[in-house]
Scaffold this motif. Sequence first.
Motif, mmCIF file in Angstrom:
data_model
loop_
_atom_site.group_PDB
_atom_site.id
_atom_site.type_symbol
_atom_site.label_atom_id
_atom_site.label_comp_id
_atom_site.label_asym_id
_atom_site.label_seq_id
_atom_site.Cartn_x
_atom_site.Cartn_y
_atom_site.Cartn_z
ATOM 1 N N ARG A 1 -55.987 21.447 6.860
ATOM 2 C CA ARG A 1 -55.760 22.561 5.937
ATOM 3 C C ARG A 1 -57.027 23.391 5.748
ATOM 4 O O ARG A 1 -58.080 22.881 5.384
ATOM 5 C CB ARG A 1 -55.281 22.018 4.587
ATOM 6 C CG ARG A 1 -54.712 23.050 3.665
ATOM 7 C CD ARG A 1 -54.033 22.470 2.414
ATOM 8 N NE ARG A 1 -54.478 21.170 1.957
ATOM 9 C CZ ARG A 1 -53.835 20.023 2.171
ATOM 10 N NH1 ARG A 1 -52.716 19.996 2.863
ATOM 11 N NH2 ARG A 1 -54.314 18.893 1.692
ATOM 12 N N SER A 2 -56.903 24.675 5.975
ATOM 13 C CA SER A 2 -58.009 25.598 5.766
ATOM 14 C C SER A 2 -58.354 25.659 4.286
ATOM 15 O O SER A 2 -57.474 25.726 3.437
ATOM 16 C CB SER A 2 -57.604 26.985 6.266
ATOM 17 O OG SER A 2 -58.646 27.890 6.080
ATOM 18 N N GLY A 3 -59.630 25.590 3.996
ATOM 19 C CA GLY A 3 -60.096 25.691 2.619
ATOM 20 C C GLY A 3 -60.016 24.413 1.809
ATOM 21 O O GLY A 3 -60.405 24.395 0.646
ATOM 22 N N ALA A 4 -59.515 23.324 2.406
ATOM 23 C CA ALA A 4 -59.387 22.052 1.677
ATOM 24 C C ALA A 4 -60.758 21.420 1.456
ATOM 25 O O ALA A 4 -61.681 21.606 2.259
ATOM 26 C CB ALA A 4 -58.500 21.076 2.451
ATOM 27 N N ASP A 5 -60.883 20.655 0.366
ATOM 28 C CA ASP A 5 -62.084 19.862 0.125
ATOM 29 C C ASP A 5 -61.937 18.574 0.928
ATOM 30 O O ASP A 5 -61.473 17.555 0.424
ATOM 31 C CB ASP A 5 -62.254 19.580 -1.371
ATOM 32 C CG ASP A 5 -63.547 18.850 -1.680
ATOM 33 O OD1 ASP A 5 -64.359 18.623 -0.746
ATOM 34 O OD2 ASP A 5 -63.736 18.486 -2.852
ATOM 35 N N ARG A 6 -62.293 18.621 2.177
ATOM 36 C CA ARG A 6 -62.015 17.536 3.121
ATOM 37 C C ARG A 6 -62.753 16.240 2.805
ATOM 38 O O ARG A 6 -62.271 15.166 3.144
ATOM 39 C CB ARG A 6 -62.321 18.021 4.537
ATOM 40 C CG ARG A 6 -61.395 19.162 4.922
ATOM 41 C CD ARG A 6 -61.748 19.779 6.228
ATOM 42 N NE ARG A 6 -60.797 20.844 6.508
ATOM 43 C CZ ARG A 6 -61.032 21.820 7.339
ATOM 44 N NH1 ARG A 6 -62.178 21.884 7.994
ATOM 45 N NH2 ARG A 6 -60.129 22.746 7.532
ATOM 46 N N PHE A 7 -63.898 16.335 2.182
ATOM 47 C CA PHE A 7 -64.660 15.140 1.837
ATOM 48 C C PHE A 7 -64.669 14.923 0.330
ATOM 49 O O PHE A 7 -65.572 14.301 -0.213
ATOM 50 C CB PHE A 7 -66.085 15.228 2.397
ATOM 51 C CG PHE A 7 -66.124 15.064 3.887
ATOM 52 C CD1 PHE A 7 -66.242 13.814 4.459
ATOM 53 C CD2 PHE A 7 -66.002 16.167 4.716
ATOM 54 C CE1 PHE A 7 -66.241 13.653 5.833
ATOM 55 C CE2 PHE A 7 -66.013 16.021 6.097
ATOM 56 C CZ PHE A 7 -66.135 14.769 6.656
ATOM 57 N N GLY A 8 -63.652 15.419 -0.335
ATOM 58 C CA GLY A 8 -63.533 15.289 -1.782
ATOM 59 C C GLY A 8 -63.046 13.915 -2.195
ATOM 60 O O GLY A 8 -63.065 12.945 -1.424
ATOM 61 N N GLU A 9 -62.566 13.860 -3.413
ATOM 62 C CA GLU A 9 -62.191 12.605 -4.072
ATOM 63 C C GLU A 9 -61.197 11.752 -3.284
ATOM 64 O O GLU A 9 -61.273 10.539 -3.289
ATOM 65 C CB GLU A 9 -61.603 12.954 -5.440
ATOM 66 C CG GLU A 9 -61.403 11.772 -6.337
ATOM 67 C CD GLU A 9 -60.951 12.232 -7.700
ATOM 68 O OE1 GLU A 9 -59.907 11.730 -8.156
ATOM 69 O OE2 GLU A 9 -61.634 13.095 -8.291
ATOM 70 N N GLY A 10 -60.257 12.357 -2.576
ATOM 71 C CA GLY A 10 -59.236 11.590 -1.863
ATOM 72 C C GLY A 10 -59.656 11.041 -0.516
ATOM 73 O O GLY A 10 -58.901 10.319 0.124
ATOM 74 N N THR A 11 -60.849 11.375 -0.054
ATOM 75 C CA THR A 11 -61.309 10.938 1.273
ATOM 76 C C THR A 11 -62.363 9.854 1.126
ATOM 77 O O THR A 11 -63.417 10.074 0.542
ATOM 78 C CB THR A 11 -61.896 12.129 2.058
ATOM 79 O OG1 THR A 11 -60.906 13.145 2.168
ATOM 80 C CG2 THR A 11 -62.337 11.699 3.451
ATOM 81 N N ARG A 12 -62.041 8.672 1.677
ATOM 82 C CA ARG A 12 -63.008 7.566 1.646
ATOM 83 C C ARG A 12 -63.794 7.555 2.958
ATOM 84 O O ARG A 12 -63.193 7.504 4.033
ATOM 85 C CB ARG A 12 -62.269 6.254 1.439
ATOM 86 C CG ARG A 12 -61.625 6.191 0.051
ATOM 87 C CD ARG A 12 -60.937 4.866 -0.282
ATOM 88 N NE ARG A 12 -60.983 3.830 0.709
ATOM 89 C CZ ARG A 12 -59.915 3.392 1.390
ATOM 90 N NH1 ARG A 12 -58.729 3.887 1.172
ATOM 91 N NH2 ARG A 12 -60.047 2.409 2.266
ATOM 92 N N TRP A 13 -65.117 7.611 2.830
ATOM 93 C CA TRP A 13 -65.972 7.645 4.010
ATOM 94 C C TRP A 13 -67.366 7.141 3.646
ATOM 95 O O TRP A 13 -67.694 6.984 2.480
ATOM 96 C CB TRP A 13 -66.056 9.063 4.582
ATOM 97 C CG TRP A 13 -66.703 10.061 3.651
ATOM 98 C CD1 TRP A 13 -66.129 10.663 2.564
ATOM 99 C CD2 TRP A 13 -68.036 10.537 3.706
ATOM 100 N NE1 TRP A 13 -67.035 11.495 1.946
ATOM 101 C CE2 TRP A 13 -68.216 11.449 2.636
ATOM 102 C CE3 TRP A 13 -69.123 10.292 4.560
ATOM 103 C CZ2 TRP A 13 -69.426 12.101 2.397
ATOM 104 C CZ3 TRP A 13 -70.325 10.954 4.329
ATOM 105 C CH2 TRP A 13 -70.458 11.855 3.263
ATOM 106 N N SER A 14 -68.147 6.890 4.686
ATOM 107 C CA SER A 14 -69.535 6.487 4.479
ATOM 108 C C SER A 14 -70.371 7.084 5.602
ATOM 109 O O SER A 14 -69.837 7.558 6.609
ATOM 110 C CB SER A 14 -69.664 4.962 4.457
ATOM 111 O OG SER A 14 -69.181 4.410 5.669
ATOM 112 N N GLU A 15 -71.676 7.025 5.409
ATOM 113 C CA GLU A 15 -72.568 7.501 6.458
ATOM 114 C C GLU A 15 -72.652 6.433 7.529
ATOM 115 O O GLU A 15 -72.947 5.275 7.252
ATOM 116 C CB GLU A 15 -73.946 7.790 5.870
ATOM 117 C CG GLU A 15 -74.871 8.442 6.860
ATOM 118 C CD GLU A 15 -76.184 8.867 6.223
ATOM 119 O OE1 GLU A 15 -77.229 8.373 6.699
ATOM 120 O OE2 GLU A 15 -76.141 9.657 5.275
#
Length: 176
Positions: free
Chosen positions: A103-117
């Motif tokens: 989705r264009s403009g989505a907060d891709r790394f926001g609250e719903g995305t679990r990730w780590s470095e």
Amino acid sequence: MTVSSDLRVDAVPTVGAPRQASPDLLRSVFRRHAAGVAVVTARGERPVGFTATSLNSVAADPPLISFGVGTSSSSWPVLAEAEHIGVHILGEHQQDLAATFARSGADRFGEGTRWSEGPEGVPVLDDVLAWLVCRVVARVPAGDHRIVIAQAVAGDPDGVGRPLLYHHGRFNALRD
């Protein structure tokens, strides 16, 4: 061409009238092609990522992959400069994640995305079927896209689940 001793195939299969090549024709044809769903990530001043259905294995030795990315994509400026990228194979349980990264403009790394470095500072998504961190070796111009070729440097193939597919404009589960 003989298929078996009881069945002979002599007729040419029926096909529709050909249409002139165009962007719409290409999109229409590839909507019929089921593809695995991946998310590509990179680290710039902030992490970026996008959903990709153009992921391919290029070579085993050295381990190379490729994918296409639009140069008008919000992720392209970071990918154009990134030395390393992450490639994540999504499971059927990750339709929402795939939609977020598409989705264009989505907060891709926001609250719903679990990730780590991960290795090389690349964002690595949690709970995927498999992931790779790769060193970019080429960016090949291809119309309004670039084909990125990258060499795997680290990864994990041991996620649990079944793959997410993209077909006819929708995310789908694999059926047996």
